[in-house]
Design an enzyme around this catalytic site. Structure first.
Site, mmCIF file in Angstrom:
data_model
loop_
_atom_site.group_PDB
_atom_site.id
_atom_site.type_symbol
_atom_site.label_atom_id
_atom_site.label_comp_id
_atom_site.label_asym_id
_atom_site.label_seq_id
_atom_site.Cartn_x
_atom_site.Cartn_y
_atom_site.Cartn_z
ATOM 1 N N LYS A 142 1.899 3.175 -11.215
ATOM 2 C CA LYS A 142 0.671 2.398 -11.019
ATOM 3 C C LYS A 142 0.355 1.538 -12.249
ATOM 4 O O LYS A 142 -0.139 0.421 -12.117
ATOM 5 C CB LYS A 142 -0.499 3.333 -10.674
ATOM 6 C CG LYS A 142 -0.348 4.056 -9.334
ATOM 7 C CD LYS A 142 -0.240 3.089 -8.156
ATOM 8 C CE LYS A 142 -0.390 3.785 -6.812
ATOM 9 N NZ LYS A 142 -0.178 2.847 -5.679
ATOM 10 N N SER A 199 -4.516 2.688 -8.344
ATOM 11 C CA SER A 199 -5.320 3.905 -8.484
ATOM 12 C C SER A 199 -5.988 3.923 -9.853
ATOM 13 O O SER A 199 -5.544 3.244 -10.780
ATOM 14 C CB SER A 199 -4.380 5.093 -8.348
ATOM 15 O OG SER A 199 -4.978 6.257 -8.862
ATOM 16 N N TYR A 259 3.720 9.180 -10.995
ATOM 17 C CA TYR A 259 2.835 8.362 -10.157
ATOM 18 C C TYR A 259 2.016 7.411 -11.029
ATOM 19 O O TYR A 259 1.919 6.208 -10.765
ATOM 20 C CB TYR A 259 1.935 9.297 -9.352
ATOM 21 C CG TYR A 259 0.873 8.626 -8.532
ATOM 22 C CD1 TYR A 259 1.189 7.924 -7.376
ATOM 23 C CD2 TYR A 259 -0.471 8.717 -8.902
ATOM 24 C CE1 TYR A 259 0.196 7.332 -6.609
ATOM 25 C CE2 TYR A 259 -1.465 8.129 -8.145
ATOM 26 C CZ TYR A 259 -1.135 7.430 -7.002
ATOM 27 O OH TYR A 259 -2.122 6.844 -6.266
ATOM 28 N N SER A 260 1.426 7.962 -12.093
ATOM 29 C CA SER A 260 0.629 7.157 -13.008
ATOM 30 C C SER A 260 1.473 6.029 -13.605
ATOM 31 O O SER A 260 1.019 4.876 -13.690
ATOM 32 C CB SER A 260 0.082 8.064 -14.109
ATOM 33 O OG SER A 260 -0.649 7.316 -15.038
ATOM 34 N N ILE A 276 -9.440 9.642 -2.585
ATOM 35 C CA ILE A 276 -9.794 9.272 -1.209
ATOM 36 C C ILE A 276 -9.361 10.411 -0.280
ATOM 37 O O ILE A 276 -8.310 11.025 -0.501
ATOM 38 C CB ILE A 276 -9.089 7.956 -0.805
ATOM 39 C CG1 ILE A 276 -9.291 6.862 -1.866
ATOM 40 C CG2 ILE A 276 -9.551 7.487 0.566
ATOM 41 C CD1 ILE A 276 -10.706 6.432 -2.100
ATOM 42 N N ASP A 277 -10.149 10.632 0.768
ATOM 43 C CA ASP A 277 -9.933 11.839 1.584
ATOM 44 C C ASP A 277 -8.785 11.757 2.595
ATOM 45 O O ASP A 277 -8.919 12.185 3.738
ATOM 46 C CB ASP A 277 -11.231 12.222 2.303
ATOM 47 C CG ASP A 277 -11.663 11.181 3.328
ATOM 48 O OD1 ASP A 277 -10.979 10.144 3.472
ATOM 49 O OD2 ASP A 277 -12.692 11.398 3.988
ATOM 50 N N ASN A 293 0.803 -1.227 0.000
ATOM 51 C CA ASN A 293 0.000 0.000 0.000
ATOM 52 C C ASN A 293 0.835 1.276 0.000
ATOM 53 O O ASN A 293 0.363 2.333 -0.383
ATOM 54 C CB ASN A 293 -0.910 -0.061 1.245
ATOM 55 C CG ASN A 293 -1.538 1.262 1.588
ATOM 56 O OD1 ASN A 293 -2.494 1.680 0.940
ATOM 57 N ND2 ASN A 293 -1.004 1.943 2.593
ATOM 58 N N ILE A 332 3.398 4.398 -0.701
ATOM 59 C CA ILE A 332 3.871 5.147 -1.872
ATOM 60 C C ILE A 332 4.856 6.202 -1.400
ATOM 61 O O ILE A 332 4.776 6.660 -0.259
ATOM 62 C CB ILE A 332 2.731 5.866 -2.649
ATOM 63 C CG1 ILE A 332 1.797 6.631 -1.701
ATOM 64 C CG2 ILE A 332 1.962 4.906 -3.509
ATOM 65 C CD1 ILE A 332 0.830 7.560 -2.404
HETATM 66 N N1 NAP Z 1 -5.603 8.939 -1.285
HETATM 67 C C1 NAP Z 1 -5.995 8.827 -2.540
HETATM 68 O O1 NAP Z 1 -6.693 9.685 -3.085
HETATM 69 C C2 NAP Z 1 -5.607 7.616 -3.337
HETATM 70 C C3 NAP Z 1 -6.197 7.442 -4.599
HETATM 71 C C4 NAP Z 1 -5.863 6.324 -5.349
HETATM 72 C C5 NAP Z 1 -4.966 5.403 -4.837
HETATM 73 N N2 NAP Z 1 -4.402 5.596 -3.615
HETATM 74 C C6 NAP Z 1 -3.411 4.625 -3.143
HETATM 75 O O2 NAP Z 1 -3.681 4.255 -1.811
HETATM 76 C C7 NAP Z 1 -2.450 3.947 -1.148
HETATM 77 C C8 NAP Z 1 -2.360 4.744 0.144
HETATM 78 O O3 NAP Z 1 -2.486 6.112 -0.144
HETATM 79 P P1 NAP Z 1 -2.730 7.189 1.009
HETATM 80 O O4 NAP Z 1 -3.432 8.342 0.412
HETATM 81 O O5 NAP Z 1 -3.308 6.508 2.184
HETATM 82 O O6 NAP Z 1 -1.224 7.641 1.325
HETATM 83 P P2 NAP Z 1 -0.646 8.390 2.617
HETATM 84 O O7 NAP Z 1 -1.743 8.803 3.526
HETATM 85 O O8 NAP Z 1 0.272 9.426 2.099
HETATM 86 O O9 NAP Z 1 0.190 7.257 3.339
HETATM 87 C C9 NAP Z 1 1.317 6.756 2.699
HETATM 88 C C10 NAP Z 1 1.966 5.708 3.564
HETATM 89 O O10 NAP Z 1 3.184 5.298 2.928
HETATM 90 C C11 NAP Z 1 4.283 5.516 3.814
HETATM 91 N N3 NAP Z 1 5.428 6.043 3.059
HETATM 92 C C12 NAP Z 1 5.633 7.302 2.628
HETATM 93 N N4 NAP Z 1 6.798 7.404 1.983
HETATM 94 C C13 NAP Z 1 7.356 6.168 2.003
HETATM 95 C C14 NAP Z 1 8.566 5.635 1.518
HETATM 96 N N5 NAP Z 1 9.462 6.392 0.879
HETATM 97 N N6 NAP Z 1 8.826 4.335 1.718
HETATM 98 C C15 NAP Z 1 7.925 3.575 2.368
HETATM 99 N N7 NAP Z 1 6.773 4.012 2.868
HETATM 100 C C16 NAP Z 1 6.481 5.301 2.685
HETATM 101 C C17 NAP Z 1 3.796 6.530 4.828
HETATM 102 O O11 NAP Z 1 4.395 6.321 6.084
HETATM 103 P P3 NAP Z 1 5.809 6.958 6.507
HETATM 104 O O12 NAP Z 1 5.819 8.370 6.005
HETATM 105 O O13 NAP Z 1 5.796 6.841 7.993
HETATM 106 O O14 NAP Z 1 6.817 6.079 5.865
HETATM 107 C C18 NAP Z 1 2.317 6.230 4.932
HETATM 108 O O15 NAP Z 1 2.089 5.216 5.889
HETATM 109 C C19 NAP Z 1 -1.348 4.273 -2.148
HETATM 110 O O16 NAP Z 1 -0.939 3.104 -2.795
HETATM 111 C C20 NAP Z 1 -2.023 5.205 -3.116
HETATM 112 O O17 NAP Z 1 -1.428 5.178 -4.403
HETATM 113 C C21 NAP Z 1 -4.698 6.681 -2.853
#
Ligand code: NAP
Ligand code: NAG
Ligand code: NAG
Ligand code: NAG
Length: 289
Positions: free
Chosen positions: A187, A170, A183-184, A218-219, A119, A121
């Protein structure tokens, strides 16, 4: 017009019948005791998944870089676990940094793993391409190569336990959107690799399911911060997204779409190649200087 009315009516009745007889294949109790390794668990959707898995009584190993934040999630999910009266796991949530470059490739749980949920990124900029090739290379490491490496390390134990691989992707990994070049690309790479791997596992009769999760906006804090004022799309709730992912993994489906109508969006995208780009761009707020 009459014909259309009839078709709509018939579709409605069929949909109603399906809804009525539909048995939800998701049995939350079956996650009790399941051994889960979840990456990117300190924030956003990953954090919400940790709480759900804990509630269902799973044994989870959470990873992220920020120890302190992860500790908070760990404490909260351990509380949930105790309150549901499943076996207490004081040591079940270990932390190991997954950074892409300095990743600990050893998979915890010598005893086995049932779910590998990928999960995390790397930091994402929501902006036009600036020409930063190094950044793209780095993001590929974090968002793609680390997924491949962890999967490779976990496959033998997943196979032994007839486990599941869950990959969080995504809509941008199915339909290219503006402001997300690198990013795209990461994915799309996940879709290519893991959808191909799924074929191979089936061909070899190795019973490991591969679930690719296609999420819309997602929020989460990072996503809202990135997209504020730039898109005319409303964000869906992270806890619901997290549950959709867990449900999809547990029922071993090939693809999860959340919100559900994204599947229709992908269909329309394929069916109408002519004007689709223009329609898509109308959801973005950009005035050229
Ligand atoms: N939110 C959206 O709108 C959305 C939409 C489509 C898909 N997604 C997908 O959903 C997933 C989660 O997204 P999210 O929005 O929940 O992200 P998020 O809130 O930014 O959380 C990202 C997580 O990844 C960790 N992380 C950050 N940098 C990292 C690195 N360099 N190495 C390892 N871990 C790292 C962070 O923890 P630390 O900083 O503590 O490492 C955090 O736990 C992703 O795969 C994203 O592509 C999200
Ligand atoms: C899921 O749990 C039910 C009982 O709650 C059980 O009958 C069923 O065999 C379990 N399925 C799997 C795949 O473990
Ligand atoms: C694969 O494993 C799952 C989970 O244990 C099981 O429900 C399913 O029947 C298995 N499929 C095959 C083809 O063996
Ligand atoms: C669109 O972007 C401009 C600045 O780039 C901003 O002032 C405006 O509020 C944005 N519109 C919406 C609807 O978010």
């Amino acid at each position: 017009m009459k014909a259309i009315g009839r078709v709509l009516c018939a579709t409605g009745i069929v949909a109603g019948l399906i809804a009525f007889f539909w048995k939800d294949p998701f049995i939350p109790e079956n996650l009790s005791g399941a051994r889960v390794l979840l990456t990117g668990a300190s924030a956003g959707i990953g954090e919400q998944m940790a709480y759900h898995y804990a509630r269902f009584g799973a044994e989870i190993v959470l990873t992220a870089r920020r120890e302190a934040v992860l500790q908070k999630v760990r404490t909260l999910s351990t509380c949930l676990q105790c309150s549901t009266k499943t076996t207490p796991h004081s040591n079940s949530c270990s932390t190991s940094p997954v950074t892409g470059y300095h990743m600990d490739m050893s998979v915890p749980y010598v005893g086995g793993l049932d779910y590998l949920v990928l999960n995390h990124i790397g930091m994402t900029h929501f902006q036009m391409w600036t020409g930063d090739v190094e950044y793209t290379r780095w993001l590929m490491q974090v968002n793609f190569f680390s997924y491949v490496a962890l999967t490779t390390a976990a496959l033998p134990t997943l196979e032994k336990n007839r486990g599941s691989l869950v990959i969080v992707s995504s809509l941008t990994g199915k339909i290219p959107t503006p402001f997300t070049t690198s990013y795209s690309a990461t994915k799309f790479a996940l879709d290519g690799f893991f959808s191909s791997l799924r074929h191979e596992l089936i061909m070899q009769k190795r019973n490991v399911s591969v679930t690719l999760c296609i999420l819309g906006l997602i929020d989460t804090d990072t996503a809202l911060q990135n997209t504020r004022g730039k898109v005319h799309i409303s964000a869906s709730p992270a806890p619901e997204a997290a549950l959709a992912i867990i449900r999809g993994g547990a029922t071993r489906v090939q693809e999860v779409f959340y919100p559900w109508w994204l599947q229709q969006v992908c269909c329309l995208w394929v069916l109408f190649p002519t004007n689709r780009g223009q329609v898509l761009r109308s959801y973005y707020n950009y005035s050229s200087p």
